[in-house]
Design a protein around this motif. Structure first.
Motif, short mmCIF file in Angstrom:
data_model
loop_
_atom_site.label_atom_id
_atom_site.label_comp_id
_atom_site.label_asym_id
_atom_site.label_seq_id
_atom_site.Cartn_x
_atom_site.Cartn_y
_atom_site.Cartn_z
N ASP A 1 56.08 35.53 29.31
CA ASP A 1 56.77 34.27 29.03
C ASP A 1 56.13 33.09 29.77
O ASP A 1 56.38 31.94 29.43
CB ASP A 1 58.25 34.35 29.43
CG ASP A 1 59.02 35.36 28.60
OD1 ASP A 1 58.56 35.71 27.49
OD2 ASP A 1 60.09 35.81 29.06
N TYR A 2 55.33 33.38 30.79
CA TYR A 2 54.70 32.35 31.60
C TYR A 2 53.25 32.08 31.19
O TYR A 2 52.56 31.31 31.85
CB TYR A 2 54.78 32.72 33.08
CG TYR A 2 56.21 32.80 33.57
CD1 TYR A 2 56.91 31.66 33.91
CD2 TYR A 2 56.87 34.03 33.64
CE1 TYR A 2 58.23 31.72 34.33
CE2 TYR A 2 58.19 34.10 34.05
CZ TYR A 2 58.86 32.95 34.39
OH TYR A 2 60.17 33.01 34.80
N VAL A 3 52.81 32.71 30.12
CA VAL A 3 51.45 32.51 29.65
C VAL A 3 51.34 31.11 29.04
O VAL A 3 52.10 30.74 28.15
CB VAL A 3 51.03 33.59 28.63
CG1 VAL A 3 49.71 33.24 27.97
CG2 VAL A 3 50.95 34.95 29.32
N VAL A 4 50.37 30.36 29.54
CA VAL A 4 50.11 29.01 29.03
C VAL A 4 49.09 29.08 27.90
O VAL A 4 49.22 28.42 26.88
CB VAL A 4 49.60 28.09 30.17
CG1 VAL A 4 49.19 26.72 29.63
CG2 VAL A 4 50.65 27.96 31.25
N SER A 5 48.05 29.91 28.10
CA SER A 5 47.03 30.06 27.06
C SER A 5 46.36 31.43 27.19
O SER A 5 46.37 32.04 28.26
CB SER A 5 45.97 28.96 27.14
OG SER A 5 45.23 29.07 28.34
N GLU A 6 45.80 31.86 26.09
CA GLU A 6 45.09 33.14 26.03
C GLU A 6 43.84 32.92 25.18
O GLU A 6 43.94 32.53 24.03
CB GLU A 6 45.99 34.19 25.39
CG GLU A 6 45.41 35.57 25.36
CD GLU A 6 46.41 36.57 24.80
OE1 GLU A 6 46.31 36.84 23.58
OE2 GLU A 6 47.27 37.06 25.54
N SER A 7 42.69 33.16 25.79
CA SER A 7 41.43 33.00 25.07
C SER A 7 40.85 34.39 24.83
O SER A 7 40.73 35.18 25.77
CB SER A 7 40.46 32.14 25.88
OG SER A 7 41.02 30.86 26.09
N ILE A 8 40.50 34.66 23.59
CA ILE A 8 40.05 36.00 23.19
C ILE A 8 38.60 35.93 22.72
O ILE A 8 38.23 35.04 21.95
CB ILE A 8 40.95 36.55 22.07
CG1 ILE A 8 42.41 36.60 22.54
CG2 ILE A 8 40.48 37.93 21.63
CD1 ILE A 8 43.39 36.93 21.44
N PHE A 9 37.81 36.91 23.18
CA PHE A 9 36.39 36.96 22.86
C PHE A 9 36.00 38.38 22.46
O PHE A 9 36.62 39.35 22.90
CB PHE A 9 35.55 36.57 24.10
CG PHE A 9 35.90 35.23 24.67
CD1 PHE A 9 35.20 34.11 24.30
CD2 PHE A 9 36.93 35.10 25.59
CE1 PHE A 9 35.51 32.86 24.83
CE2 PHE A 9 37.25 33.87 26.13
CZ PHE A 9 36.55 32.75 25.75
N THR A 10 34.96 38.50 21.66
CA THR A 10 34.38 39.82 21.36
C THR A 10 33.08 40.02 22.13
O THR A 10 32.62 41.14 22.26
CB THR A 10 34.12 40.00 19.85
OG1 THR A 10 33.28 38.95 19.40
CG2 THR A 10 35.43 40.01 19.08
N LEU B 1 44.86 33.30 36.63
CA LEU B 1 43.93 33.74 35.59
C LEU B 1 43.90 35.26 35.62
O LEU B 1 43.88 35.87 36.69
CB LEU B 1 42.53 33.18 35.83
CG LEU B 1 42.38 31.67 35.71
CD1 LEU B 1 40.98 31.23 36.14
CD2 LEU B 1 42.65 31.21 34.28
N ILE B 2 43.90 35.84 34.44
CA ILE B 2 43.88 37.30 34.30
C ILE B 2 42.76 37.67 33.35
O ILE B 2 42.63 37.09 32.26
CB ILE B 2 45.21 37.83 33.73
CG1 ILE B 2 46.38 37.40 34.62
CG2 ILE B 2 45.16 39.35 33.56
CD1 ILE B 2 47.75 37.69 34.01
N ILE C 1 43.47 35.08 30.35
CA ILE C 1 44.85 34.60 30.23
C ILE C 1 45.14 33.64 31.38
O ILE C 1 44.84 33.93 32.53
CB ILE C 1 45.83 35.78 30.26
CG1 ILE C 1 45.56 36.72 29.09
CG2 ILE C 1 47.28 35.29 30.24
CD1 ILE C 1 46.27 38.06 29.18
N TYR C 2 45.72 32.51 31.03
CA TYR C 2 46.18 31.54 32.03
C TYR C 2 47.69 31.57 32.04
O TYR C 2 48.32 31.38 31.01
CB TYR C 2 45.65 30.14 31.71
CG TYR C 2 46.33 29.02 32.48
CD1 TYR C 2 46.69 29.14 33.81
CD2 TYR C 2 46.60 27.81 31.85
CE1 TYR C 2 47.30 28.10 34.50
CE2 TYR C 2 47.20 26.76 32.53
CZ TYR C 2 47.56 26.92 33.85
OH TYR C 2 48.16 25.88 34.52
N MET C 3 48.25 31.86 33.19
CA MET C 3 49.71 31.83 33.33
C MET C 3 50.10 30.92 34.49
O MET C 3 49.33 30.73 35.43
CB MET C 3 50.29 33.23 33.52
CG MET C 3 49.92 33.92 34.82
SD MET C 3 50.75 35.52 35.04
CE MET C 3 52.40 34.99 35.48
#
Length: 102
Positions: A32-41, A96-97, A15-17
């Motif tokens: 509310d401050y999240v710019v993007s979220e990339s999800i992977f398996t 980054l989270i 997560i990018y905030m």
């Protein structure tokens, strides 16, 4: 990245905030401050993506700090926003989270 990752088991998120506080604080409403979220398996793919983002941000911003092995904050002097509530400028942090969810 997958659209149906919920059915596949563990999900890995990067997560990018962007906010006026470091990402580890996760104050109420931080989403509310999240710019993007990339999800992977795939964990290796997720870790590779995270490493790439850390490298990019390290190059782009002058300062960085890591906390709890899953939070990274990046910032540069002068990257500020005006806070009407406090009537002053506040530092902007690019965070980054790393998250793992089942």
């Amino acid at each position: 990245m997958y659209k149906d990752v919920e059915r596949r088991g563990i999900m890995y998120k990067v997560i990018y905030m962007k906010a006026d506080y470091e990402p580890w604080w996760q104050f109420e409403g931080w989403q509310d401050y999240v710019v993007s979220e990339s999800i992977f398996t795939d964990e290796r793919e997720a870790q590779g993506y995270l490493a790439k983002k850390i490298q990019e941000f390290s190059t782009e911003f002058c300062y960085n700090r890591k906390n709890k092995e899953r939070f990274w904050a990046f910032w540069s002097e002068g990257d500020e926003d005006f806070c009407e509530q406090c009537a002053d400028s506040v530092q902007i942090y690019h965070g980054l989270i790393w998250q793992e969810e089942q």
